[in-house]
Design an enzyme around this catalytic site. Structure first.
Site, mmCIF file in Angstrom:
data_model
loop_
_atom_site.group_PDB
_atom_site.id
_atom_site.type_symbol
_atom_site.label_atom_id
_atom_site.label_comp_id
_atom_site.label_asym_id
_atom_site.label_seq_id
_atom_site.Cartn_x
_atom_site.Cartn_y
_atom_site.Cartn_z
ATOM 1 N N LYS A 54 0.846 -1.239 0.147
ATOM 2 C CA LYS A 54 -0.037 -0.050 0.048
ATOM 3 C C LYS A 54 0.966 1.343 0.240
ATOM 4 C CE LYS A 54 -3.944 -2.331 2.252
ATOM 5 N NZ LYS A 54 -4.443 -2.818 3.159
ATOM 6 N N GLN A 98 -4.698 -1.392 9.570
ATOM 7 C CA GLN A 98 -4.776 -2.777 8.860
ATOM 8 C C GLN A 98 -5.248 -3.994 9.810
ATOM 9 O OE1 GLN A 98 -3.252 -3.562 5.579
ATOM 10 N NE2 GLN A 98 -4.199 -5.375 6.142
ATOM 11 N N ASP A 121 -11.361 2.859 3.822
ATOM 12 C CA ASP A 121 -11.754 1.447 3.623
ATOM 13 C C ASP A 121 -13.347 1.426 3.745
ATOM 14 O OD1 ASP A 121 -9.856 -0.356 3.472
ATOM 15 O OD2 ASP A 121 -9.537 -0.500 5.561
#
Ligand code: NDP
Length: 288
Positions: A54, A98, A121
């Site tokens: 990422k 994460q 997200d």
């Protein structure tokens, strides 16, 4: 018949290039640099790989990447305090924590500490509600990537029968919401669904998001259907590990189009994370 392979890798590459061009334009026109903060708690090897990737792709798109690490032993209060600092930082437009988090943390509470406008997200309860009611939301990256591939193949999805196998909050449910918003007739299946094969055979669009290697068989597919395989399963054969999806390879003999694993949905997820970060930056400055 042999299904057309939907090349998610190529599509994601083109999307990342488009995002990089738009980031450069945003910088030139407004002096803005979208920034993505990724928070990793602990040392899970798979998470380390995802986080590194990422960061690399964020920088390659011309965005600012901020990596934050906390030890496995960090308290939830420490993590929330970090998120609150990032919420207040004007250089940070997107925040990603994460997952999975260590067992002593309440992931839902942590996610809900992220400012909804920075929740790239799309997991914050506000974004879940906005998506469910058809309003402007941050959309979870994997279902957003699937939708882009479907739109590219079909143009309009209106009136098509869609079956989504899997009802998780990160893939199945938001996928179903997105397809409903495209005017598909949507059925969501799960582990208690009866006659799953029969149900799948009615799908013009079949999304498999289960996590069971090769579960969806050739004879579950309606001839000509578009099949999106979200599954990522590590299977071992003769001591070697390889990645396979939830859809059996023989499905390609019946489907009209199919996403391969690897190289289908997977690459779309990070590309959509970059797209969401760009969107968050634009919205923060009244440009979207
Ligand atoms: P979850 O484990 O959270 O959800 C799996 C879903 O599958 C559940 O709803 C479960 O039903 C359902 N299910 C399990 N067994 C069956 C069965 N026999 N028949 C029908 N349904 C079943 O997984 P995720 O949604 O997080 O992920 C699904 C897959 O997608 C995984 O392989 C994951 O690795 C992959 N993935 C890929 C991404 C990408 O970037 N390509 C991103 C995210 C996930 P129930 O609710 O009843 O338990």
């Amino acid at each position: 018949m042999s299904a057309a392979m939907i090349d998610g890798k190529a599509f994601a590459g083109a999307l990342r290039e488009k995002i990089a061009r738009e980031v450069a334009e945003l910088k030139a026109a407004h002096g803005l640099v979208p920034g993505l903060a990724v928070v990793l708690v602990g040392q899970d090897p798979a998470s380390e790989v995802y986080v590194r990737s990422k960061g690399t792709q964020t920088r390659a798109a011309g965005m600012a990447s901020f990596g934050h690490r906390l030890p496995e032993t960090a308290s939830q209060a420490e993590l929330v305090a970090l998120i609150e600092r990032l919420n207040a930082d004007p250089a940070v437009h997107g925040i990603l924590v994460q997952l999975p988090l260590p067992g002593h943390m309440d992931a839902a509470a942590v996610i809900d500490a992220i400012a909804p406008a920075k929740d790239v997200d799309g997991f914050h309860i506000s974004n879940v509600g906005l998506l469910g009611t058809g309003q402007k939301a941050m959309v979870p990256c994997t279902p957003l990537g699937c939708l882009m591939l479907l739109r590219d193949r079909h143009g309009s999805l209106s009136g098509l029968n869609a079956v989504v196998v899997g009802r998780s909050n990160i893939v199945g449910k938001p996928m179903a919401q997105l397809l409903l918003a495209e005017d598909c007739t949507v059925t969501i299946a799960h582990s208690r669904t009866k006659d799953l094969a029969d149900l799948c055979r009615r799908a013009d669009i079949l999304i498999a998001a289960v996590g069971r290697p090769g579960m969806v068989k050739r004879d579950w597919i309606k001839p000509g259907a578009t099949v999106i395989d979200v599954g990522i399963n590590h299977v071992e054969r003769d001591g070697n590990f390889r990645l396979v999806g939830d859809v059996d390879a023989a499905a390609a003999e019946v489907a009209g189009a199919l996403t391969p694993v690897p190289g289908g949905v997977g690459p779309m997820t990070i590309a959509c994370l970059l797209a969401n970060t760009l969107t968050a930056c634009r919205r923060a400055h009244g440009l979207a």
